[in-house]
Scaffold this motif. Sequence first.
Motif, PDB file in Angstrom:
ATOM      1  N   ARG A 142       0.869  -1.172   0.000  1.00 39.05           N
ATOM      2  CA  ARG A 142       0.000   0.000   0.000  1.00 39.05           C
ATOM      3  C   ARG A 142       0.909   1.225   0.000  1.00 39.05           C
ATOM      4  NH1 ARG A 142      -3.731  -1.907   4.922  1.00 39.05           N
ATOM      5  NH2 ARG A 142      -1.654  -1.889   5.826  1.00 39.05           N
ATOM      6  N   ASP A 143       0.449   2.315  -0.563  1.00 37.48           N
ATOM      7  CA  ASP A 143       1.232   3.548  -0.585  1.00 37.48           C
ATOM      8  C   ASP A 143       1.640   3.967   0.820  1.00 37.48           C
ATOM      9  OD1 ASP A 143       1.102   3.678  -3.328  1.00 37.48           O
ATOM     10  OD2 ASP A 143      -0.592   5.078  -3.361  1.00 37.48           O
ATOM     11  N   THR A 144       0.762   3.748   1.793  1.00 34.36           N
ATOM     12  CA  THR A 144       1.079   4.144   3.179  1.00 34.36           C
ATOM     13  C   THR A 144       2.234   3.313   3.735  1.00 34.36           C
ATOM     14  OG1 THR A 144      -0.639   2.653   3.977  1.00 34.36           O
ATOM     15  CG2 THR A 144      -1.246   4.970   3.693  1.00 34.36           C
ATOM     16  N   ASP A 145       2.353   2.043   3.314  1.00 33.29           N
ATOM     17  CA  ASP A 145       3.476   1.214   3.757  1.00 33.29           C
ATOM     18  C   ASP A 145       4.794   1.782   3.241  1.00 33.29           C
ATOM     19  OD1 ASP A 145       1.744  -0.568   4.998  1.00 33.29           O
ATOM     20  OD2 ASP A 145       1.660  -1.895   3.250  1.00 33.29           O
ATOM     21  N   LEU A 146       4.802   2.241   2.024  1.00 33.05           N
ATOM     22  CA  LEU A 146       6.024   2.764   1.419  1.00 33.05           C
ATOM     23  C   LEU A 146       6.412   4.111   2.000  1.00 33.05           C
ATOM     24  CD1 LEU A 146       5.338   1.747  -2.281  1.00 33.05           C
ATOM     25  CD2 LEU A 146       6.812   0.604  -0.628  1.00 33.05           C
ATOM     26  N   VAL A 147       5.442   4.939   2.284  1.00 22.54           N
ATOM     27  CA  VAL A 147       5.721   6.257   2.848  1.00 22.54           C
ATOM     28  C   VAL A 147       6.323   6.096   4.237  1.00 22.54           C
ATOM     29  CG1 VAL A 147       4.658   8.381   3.707  1.00 22.54           C
ATOM     30  CG2 VAL A 147       3.985   7.446   1.494  1.00 22.54           C
ATOM     31  N   ALA A 148       5.763   5.245   5.050  1.00 23.10           N
ATOM     32  CA  ALA A 148       6.284   5.035   6.408  1.00 23.10           C
ATOM     33  C   ALA A 148       7.703   4.483   6.345  1.00 23.10           C
ATOM     34  CB  ALA A 148       5.379   4.076   7.176  1.00 23.10           C
ATOM     35  N   GLU A 152      11.271   6.497   7.639  1.00 19.49           N
ATOM     36  CA  GLU A 152      12.141   5.906   8.658  1.00 19.49           C
ATOM     37  C   GLU A 152      13.606   5.932   8.215  1.00 19.49           C
ATOM     38  OE1 GLU A 152      10.693   1.991   9.464  1.00 19.49           O
ATOM     39  OE2 GLU A 152       8.798   2.727  10.242  1.00 19.49           O
ATOM     40  N   GLU A 153      13.842   5.850   6.921  1.00 19.98           N
ATOM     41  CA  GLU A 153      15.210   5.845   6.387  1.00 19.98           C
ATOM     42  C   GLU A 153      15.847   7.222   6.475  1.00 19.98           C
ATOM     43  OE1 GLU A 153      15.095   4.222   2.473  1.00 19.98           O
ATOM     44  OE2 GLU A 153      14.390   2.274   3.144  1.00 19.98           O
TER      45      GLU A 153
END
Length: 154
Positions: A142-148, A152-153
Amino acid sequence: MPLTEKDLCWALRDTRLNIDAMREASALLLGTHDFSTFRALSSDAPFKCPVKTLDLAQLEPGESFSQRHFQRDIQFWELTFKSRSFLYRQVRRMTGVLVAIGQGRLSVSKIQDLLEARDSLAFPNNLTAPAHGLFLTNVQYRDTDLVASMSEEQ
């Protein structure tokens, strides 16, 4: 088993399968359940939530290299499972149970018993499907998984 299929599928000794029973049993796995019985114990087992939602459990005729190119009359079946995540060996155990049901070694109702047991030690011995023939074919984020993950990086 043709050489072209070696280690790419699970070669069953008894290839007679009750496909209707397997499909009926796979439907019982759909939805949100505690899949504790379908996970193998591992070092991270105490830290992973055993409640998972299985969105798809599909059994369809498959096609092999030897069928396509050599017209070999060997029946292949593909089991497809879809979920946001799986437990350790969950797919191999679900596959093994469905094949055992197809071969008449377990009843369809055994699926419900296994789900209700919520105990990996309640899983029948020697029913886990082998790893060869198991393929990860798709990962969706999901886009939200990638944004989070990206934040973090930074």
